[in-house]
Design a protein around this motif. Sequence first.
Motif, PDB file in Angstrom:
ATOM      1  N   ASP A  99       0.843  -1.198   0.000  1.00 57.64           N
ATOM      2  CA  ASP A  99       0.000   0.000   0.000  1.00 57.64           C
ATOM      3  C   ASP A  99       0.881   1.252   0.000  1.00 57.64           C
ATOM      4  N   TYR A 107      -4.568  -3.621  -1.824  1.00 56.97           N
ATOM      5  CA  TYR A 107      -3.156  -3.910  -1.577  1.00 56.97           C
ATOM      6  C   TYR A 107      -2.964  -5.025  -0.551  1.00 56.97           C
ATOM      7  N   PRO A 166      -2.592  -1.331  -7.954  1.00 55.25           N
ATOM      8  CA  PRO A 166      -2.433  -2.551  -7.137  1.00 55.25           C
ATOM      9  C   PRO A 166      -1.573  -3.612  -7.815  1.00 55.25           C
TER      10      PRO A 166
END
Length: 378
Positions: A84, A164, A192
């Motif tokens: 992330d 994520y 992602p």
Amino acid sequence: MARHAHVEHEDVGREIAGQPQGVVAVARGADDFEAGAGFSDSWISRYAASCTGRGSAAAGSPVLTTLALAAGAAGLTGLHTSADPLDKVPPSAESAAGQRVLTAHFPDGVSAPLTVVLPADAAPRTLPAAERTAAALPGVAAAEAGDPVAGRPTVRVELDADPYGDDARDTIRGLRADLARVTDGALVGGTPAVQLDYRSAALDDTGRIVPLVLLAVAAILTLLLRSLVAPLVLMAANVLSFAASLGLAALVFDHVMGFGGVAADLFVYIFVFLVALGVDYTIFLMERVREERRHAPTREAVHRGLTATGGVITAAGLVLAGTFAALGQIPDVTVAEVGIAVAIGVTIDTFLARSLLIPAAVTLLGEKTWWPSRPPGR
């Protein structure tokens, strides 16, 4: 020869006697220092004696130090990687707060959708087939045709989980596998997917870099120390120190700083820093011990080597630890984590591994430390 030395000593004494009082004091101090008295009353010498002396305390020091480092390494159980991008900014940042508000009112995947790019020459039925394939996959909230990219049809895919997280990772891999059966050349992109690929590449690189670095360092130590046993002891101490440092750093990240998961490339940064710095200290200490071994047994050589280098290693370690700790104030979380982990690692390496564990282990092994080298003639 003894008479000549005695006469020479008397000549030096008469020469010193004719000098001012300050010069006499300096000269006598130099003689005492050269004889070892300058270190005998110092805390470094007493500390070295406790590490290299005989008895249960000296014998138990490597065991206790190893247990302490192993306890620190237990913190690794709470360490996890994250793809992330928001984990790279402080939790109090406005971007992190805005993402939390967005997640509370919309599906997780809205802010970071996937983009499936199909071949430009794909058949007309390929686009609907790709949409159905994506929509049928567990973990997908919605799939619809998107705007063409450079003449290539696309599919916008929204996930119903953290884009994520581990669930999204499995969904992306499943989507790529399913689309490969629909058409050749289908690409799954989006932030992602990019972060997943970066994470996988970083972990793979770490798995290759770490063994290569350890082998290179072990080879250098083998050539320097003319031994096969000593490098194994030193590398084991380095690896244990690294594990303890990362474990304690993970506890600081989670419970003190409030950071999320760490970046996948964090491990290799910290490893390279700590191994490089740790090996520097190891070379300072062990090369001095090897030199002293020419004139004394290993136990006494370790005592002398630690006495001579202990102050330098401690001072250098404190400077480095303080310097890297200052990086903890940088708003880039990854850089801050590297600084904190390296500061913890240098401190552990300075006061436990280099000043206690290694001297005590070498003392216990004695002359076996230098196998297959033979004891030098004294």
